[in-house]
Design an enzyme around this catalytic site. Structure first.
Site, PDB file in Angstrom:
ATOM      1  N   GLY A 136      11.991 -31.565 -49.555  1.00 56.15           N
ATOM      2  CA  GLY A 136      13.212 -32.161 -50.098  1.00 56.15           C
ATOM      3  C   GLY A 136      13.927 -31.367 -51.182  1.00 56.15           C
ATOM      4  O   GLY A 136      15.149 -31.426 -51.289  1.00 56.15           O
ATOM      5  N   ASP A 174       9.108 -41.024 -57.597  1.00 56.13           N
ATOM      6  CA  ASP A 174       9.016 -42.428 -57.223  1.00 56.13           C
ATOM      7  C   ASP A 174       7.826 -43.021 -57.989  1.00 56.13           C
ATOM      8  O   ASP A 174       7.924 -43.297 -59.185  1.00 56.13           O
ATOM      9  CB  ASP A 174       8.824 -42.458 -55.700  1.00 56.13           C
ATOM     10  CG  ASP A 174       9.111 -43.792 -55.079  1.00 56.13           C
ATOM     11  OD1 ASP A 174       8.464 -44.760 -55.480  1.00 56.13           O
ATOM     12  OD2 ASP A 174       9.971 -43.890 -54.196  1.00 56.13           O
ATOM     13  N   VAL A 205      17.008 -44.285 -50.766  1.00 58.00           N
ATOM     14  CA  VAL A 205      18.095 -43.307 -50.905  1.00 58.00           C
ATOM     15  C   VAL A 205      17.817 -42.122 -49.992  1.00 58.00           C
ATOM     16  O   VAL A 205      16.680 -41.867 -49.620  1.00 58.00           O
ATOM     17  CB  VAL A 205      18.267 -42.835 -52.361  1.00 58.00           C
ATOM     18  CG1 VAL A 205      18.584 -43.992 -53.277  1.00 58.00           C
ATOM     19  CG2 VAL A 205      17.036 -42.079 -52.860  1.00 58.00           C
ATOM     20  N   ARG A 231      18.875 -35.721 -44.346  1.00 57.79           N
ATOM     21  CA  ARG A 231      18.666 -34.686 -45.379  1.00 57.79           C
ATOM     22  C   ARG A 231      19.907 -33.834 -45.588  1.00 57.79           C
ATOM     23  O   ARG A 231      20.150 -33.313 -46.664  1.00 57.79           O
ATOM     24  CB  ARG A 231      17.547 -33.727 -44.951  1.00 57.79           C
ATOM     25  CG  ARG A 231      16.151 -34.186 -45.243  1.00 57.79           C
ATOM     26  CD  ARG A 231      15.196 -33.009 -45.077  1.00 57.79           C
ATOM     27  NE  ARG A 231      13.884 -33.418 -44.661  1.00 57.79           N
ATOM     28  CZ  ARG A 231      12.913 -33.817 -45.487  1.00 57.79           C
ATOM     29  NH1 ARG A 231      13.132 -33.839 -46.781  1.00 57.79           N
ATOM     30  NH2 ARG A 231      11.743 -34.188 -45.027  1.00 57.79           N
TER      31      ARG A 231
HETATM   32  C1  PRP Z   1       9.033 -37.071 -51.832  1.00 59.29           C
HETATM   33  C2  PRP Z   1       9.581 -36.341 -53.037  1.00 59.29           C
HETATM   34  C3  PRP Z   1       8.413 -36.249 -53.969  1.00 59.29           C
HETATM   35  C4  PRP Z   1       7.597 -37.447 -53.613  1.00 59.29           C
HETATM   36  C5  PRP Z   1       7.810 -38.503 -54.668  1.00 59.29           C
HETATM   37  O1  PRP Z   1       8.495 -36.144 -50.947  1.00 59.29           O
HETATM   38  O2  PRP Z   1      10.094 -35.070 -52.707  1.00 59.29           O
HETATM   39  O3  PRP Z   1       7.682 -35.055 -53.802  1.00 59.29           O
HETATM   40  O4  PRP Z   1       8.028 -37.943 -52.354  1.00 59.29           O
HETATM   41  O5  PRP Z   1       7.028 -39.639 -54.404  1.00 59.29           O
HETATM   42  P1  PRP Z   1       5.957 -40.180 -55.440  1.00 59.29           P
HETATM   43  O6  PRP Z   1       6.555 -40.068 -56.817  1.00 59.29           O
HETATM   44  O7  PRP Z   1       5.753 -41.597 -55.006  1.00 59.29           O
HETATM   45  O8  PRP Z   1       4.718 -39.372 -55.305  1.00 59.29           O
HETATM   46  P2  PRP Z   1       8.015 -36.514 -49.468  1.00 59.29           P
HETATM   47  O9  PRP Z   1       6.549 -36.818 -49.492  1.00 59.29           O
HETATM   48  O10 PRP Z   1       8.912 -37.566 -48.924  1.00 59.29           O
HETATM   49  O11 PRP Z   1       8.169 -35.141 -48.701  1.00 59.29           O
HETATM   50  P3  PRP Z   1       9.502 -34.334 -48.246  1.00 59.29           P
HETATM   51  O12 PRP Z   1      10.147 -33.793 -49.493  1.00 59.29           O
HETATM   52  O13 PRP Z   1       8.960 -33.258 -47.369  1.00 59.29           O
HETATM   53  O14 PRP Z   1      10.391 -35.303 -47.514  1.00 59.29           O
END
Ligand code: PRP
Length: 228
Positions: free
Chosen positions: A76, A138, A193, A205
């Protein structure tokens, strides 16, 4: 002195749309099911990223840093990190070393488990000051684990965190005070979001702005997939 740079903003659930970006409010027909509304329009994103670049440069100068060792959390944060790096360059900041890492979480909504797997090559970490760049925080689990991995297992000398979005209401209680996010772009409400690199079930994305996702639509889709 130039124009004052934008500081961290709290985004209302109705969204933050710049006058100049009104056209972004008209959601493309084929995406109407997936998207509820624009949450942060492009102009706000770009202005705030310029502000983040200034904050990072100011701290780097204070530390007399000769370069910035950046760890970008895939997938991301890749696009956001590029724009941020370009803004740091344009504002006269130090050279940047790019490192990429993939962090996968399991059992995110099970507070007690919280396993995080880290994959990626990090050649420049030992005894360095590191800046982690991520798109959204998050629960905070991913960044808390990554930070302690870099400090305790890889021997980084310090670790700071920059996140474009902070969904603070979702933070695990034990991380609320413990996990410091040094540079936050926007605080967003507790809603689904997507856009600007952030996905919703691997969709959206590529949007050049942040949207509030139609949660109902994605929930139904997920349930269908599971054959329920
Ligand atoms: C999302 C984001 C953070 C994480 C946050 O990545 O980029 O790294 O989740 O979540 P948390 O605070 O609950 O740990 P995701 O795992 O969706 O991977 P991506 O970026 O490859 O979509």
């Amino acid at each position: 002195m130039g124009k004052a740079l934008m500081t961290r903003k709290d985004v209302p659930s109705g969204g933050l749309v710049h006058e100049r970006d009104k056209k972004e409010m008209v959601i493309r027909k084929d995406l109407k099911k997936e998207i509820s509304h624009v949450l942060i329009s492009s102009t706000y994103l770009h202005e705030r990223i310029r502000g983040l670049a200034e904050e990072i440069i100011r701290d780097a100068r204070r530390k007399k840093a000769k370069e910035l060792q950046v760890v970008i959390v895939l997938k991301g944060a890749a696009g956001f990190a590029n724009i941020l790096a370009q803004d740091i360059f344009k504002a006269g900041g130090p050279p940047i070393r790019f490192n990429y890492i993939k962090v996968s979480s399991y059992g995110k909504d099970v507070v007690s488990s919280g396993h995080v797997r880290i994959a990626g090559q990090l050649p420049y970490v030992r005894d360095k000051d590191i800046l982690i760049v991520d798109d959204i925080v998050d629960t905070g689990l991913t960044l808390a684990k990554l930070k302690s991995y870099l400090l305790d297992e890889r021997g980084a000398s310090s670790v700071k965190i920059c996140a474009l979005l902070d969904k603070r209401a979702r933070r695990l209680p034990e991380l609320r005070r413990k996990l410091r996010i040094d540079y936050v772009g926007f605080r967003v409400p507790d809603m689904f979001v997507a856009g600007y690199g952030i996905d919703c079930a691997e969709h959206l994305r590529e949007l050049p702005y942040i949207v509030a996702v139609n949660e109902e639509y994605f929930r139904k889709k997920q349930a269908k997939k599971k054959g329920r």
